[in-house]
Design a protein around this motif. Structure first.
Motif, short mmCIF file in Angstrom:
data_model
loop_
_atom_site.label_atom_id
_atom_site.label_comp_id
_atom_site.label_asym_id
_atom_site.label_seq_id
_atom_site.Cartn_x
_atom_site.Cartn_y
_atom_site.Cartn_z
N ARG A 1 -9.45 13.79 -8.75
CA ARG A 1 -9.60 12.87 -9.62
C ARG A 1 -8.79 11.72 -9.59
O ARG A 1 -9.11 10.61 -10.35
CB ARG A 1 -9.10 13.43 -11.02
CG ARG A 1 -9.84 14.83 -11.36
CD ARG A 1 -9.17 15.81 -12.49
NE ARG A 1 -9.83 15.25 -13.69
CZ ARG A 1 -9.68 15.74 -15.00
NH1 ARG A 1 -8.73 16.84 -14.92
NH2 ARG A 1 -10.03 15.29 -16.16
N GLY A 2 -7.92 11.81 -8.65
CA GLY A 2 -7.18 10.45 -8.37
C GLY A 2 -7.87 9.46 -7.48
O GLY A 2 -7.36 8.34 -7.08
N GLY A 3 -9.33 9.67 -7.01
CA GLY A 3 -9.90 8.79 -6.41
C GLY A 3 -10.22 9.73 -4.71
O GLY A 3 -10.21 10.66 -4.61
N LYS A 4 -11.07 8.57 -3.99
CA LYS A 4 -11.15 9.00 -2.70
C LYS A 4 -10.08 9.67 -1.84
O LYS A 4 -8.84 9.00 -1.97
CB LYS A 4 -12.04 8.01 -1.94
CG LYS A 4 -13.27 7.47 -2.66
CD LYS A 4 -13.94 6.50 -1.82
CE LYS A 4 -15.03 5.89 -2.54
NZ LYS A 4 -15.87 4.85 -1.83
N GLU B 1 -14.42 10.83 3.82
CA GLU B 1 -13.77 10.85 2.75
C GLU B 1 -14.60 11.39 1.77
O GLU B 1 -15.72 11.98 1.79
CB GLU B 1 -13.98 9.24 2.33
CG GLU B 1 -13.02 8.40 2.95
CD GLU B 1 -12.96 7.04 2.15
OE1 GLU B 1 -11.99 6.24 2.27
OE2 GLU B 1 -14.23 6.64 1.64
N TYR B 2 -13.86 12.10 0.98
CA TYR B 2 -14.09 12.98 -0.22
C TYR B 2 -14.19 12.43 -1.51
O TYR B 2 -12.73 11.58 -1.72
CB TYR B 2 -13.51 14.43 -0.05
CG TYR B 2 -14.02 14.92 1.16
CD1 TYR B 2 -15.38 15.92 1.32
CD2 TYR B 2 -13.33 15.10 2.40
CE1 TYR B 2 -15.62 16.56 2.36
CE2 TYR B 2 -13.72 15.51 3.45
CZ TYR B 2 -14.92 16.26 3.60
OH TYR B 2 -15.19 16.88 4.48
N GLN B 3 -14.85 12.50 -2.31
CA GLN B 3 -14.69 12.10 -3.69
C GLN B 3 -15.50 13.02 -4.82
O GLN B 3 -16.44 13.61 -4.43
CB GLN B 3 -15.24 10.45 -4.12
CG GLN B 3 -16.55 10.53 -3.89
CD GLN B 3 -16.68 8.71 -4.16
OE1 GLN B 3 -16.00 7.86 -3.97
NE2 GLN B 3 -17.95 8.28 -4.09
N LEU B 4 -15.12 12.91 -5.93
CA LEU B 4 -15.81 13.71 -7.07
C LEU B 4 -17.14 12.91 -7.46
O LEU B 4 -17.34 11.72 -7.21
CB LEU B 4 -15.09 13.97 -8.27
CG LEU B 4 -13.64 14.42 -8.15
CD1 LEU B 4 -12.93 14.33 -9.68
CD2 LEU B 4 -13.80 15.82 -7.82
N THR B 5 -18.13 13.89 -7.53
CA THR B 5 -19.38 13.24 -8.22
C THR B 5 -19.32 13.17 -9.79
O THR B 5 -18.53 13.65 -10.56
CB THR B 5 -20.44 14.47 -7.92
OG1 THR B 5 -20.17 15.50 -8.59
CG2 THR B 5 -20.91 14.55 -6.31
N PRO B 6 -20.23 12.46 -10.43
CA PRO B 6 -20.42 12.30 -11.75
C PRO B 6 -20.41 13.71 -12.26
O PRO B 6 -20.04 14.04 -13.46
CB PRO B 6 -21.46 11.52 -11.99
CG PRO B 6 -21.67 10.49 -10.65
CD PRO B 6 -21.16 11.55 -9.58
#
Length: 120
Positions: free
Chosen positions: A42-45, A88-93
């Motif tokens: 939730r803090g970003g990539k 890199e990993y990030q959350l999806t919508p």
């Protein structure tokens, strides 16, 4: 069948469907790491190593958890054109759909911790 076993009054068939739905939810977000990883992201990539360090999780377990989260559409994985290759990993919508669940679990966990330890 005791109707109090379901979250709301329901038929036997509705109760069975409710249990299956809860099982599906636990299969996706259950375990020791998935919600922790989602909360961190939730803090970003994050790059793989950054995420492993932040979560204090072994690379083998992290890899497994990330694959499952990606498979369920909660995170995305981007391979960057660097030397060596960086991921890199990030959350999806779609992961936003878990916000209410995570908040409810946090609230319950805080109350439970106070009950058990006597400390806030």
């Amino acid at each position: 069948m005791n109707k109090d076993r379901c979250l709301k009054p329901a038929t036997d068939e509705e109760c069975r469907k409710a249990w299956l739905t809860l099982k599906d939810t636990m299969d996706i977000v259950g375990g020791k790491w998935k919600l922790v990883l989602i909360s961190i992201l939730r803090g970003g990539k994050f790059k793989f190593r950054e995420l492993a360090k932040e979560a204090e999780i072994s690379p083998r377990i992290l890899s497994k958890e990330l694959k499952e989260l990606e498979m369920n559409g909660l995170i995305s994985r981007t391979v960057l054109d660097t030397r060596p290759i960086t991921v890199e990993y990030q959350l999806t919508p779609y992961s936003v759909s878990l916000n209410e669940l995570i908040s409810a679990m946090y609230d319950w966990g805080k109350i439970h911790r106070q009950k058990i330890t006597g400390k806030p």
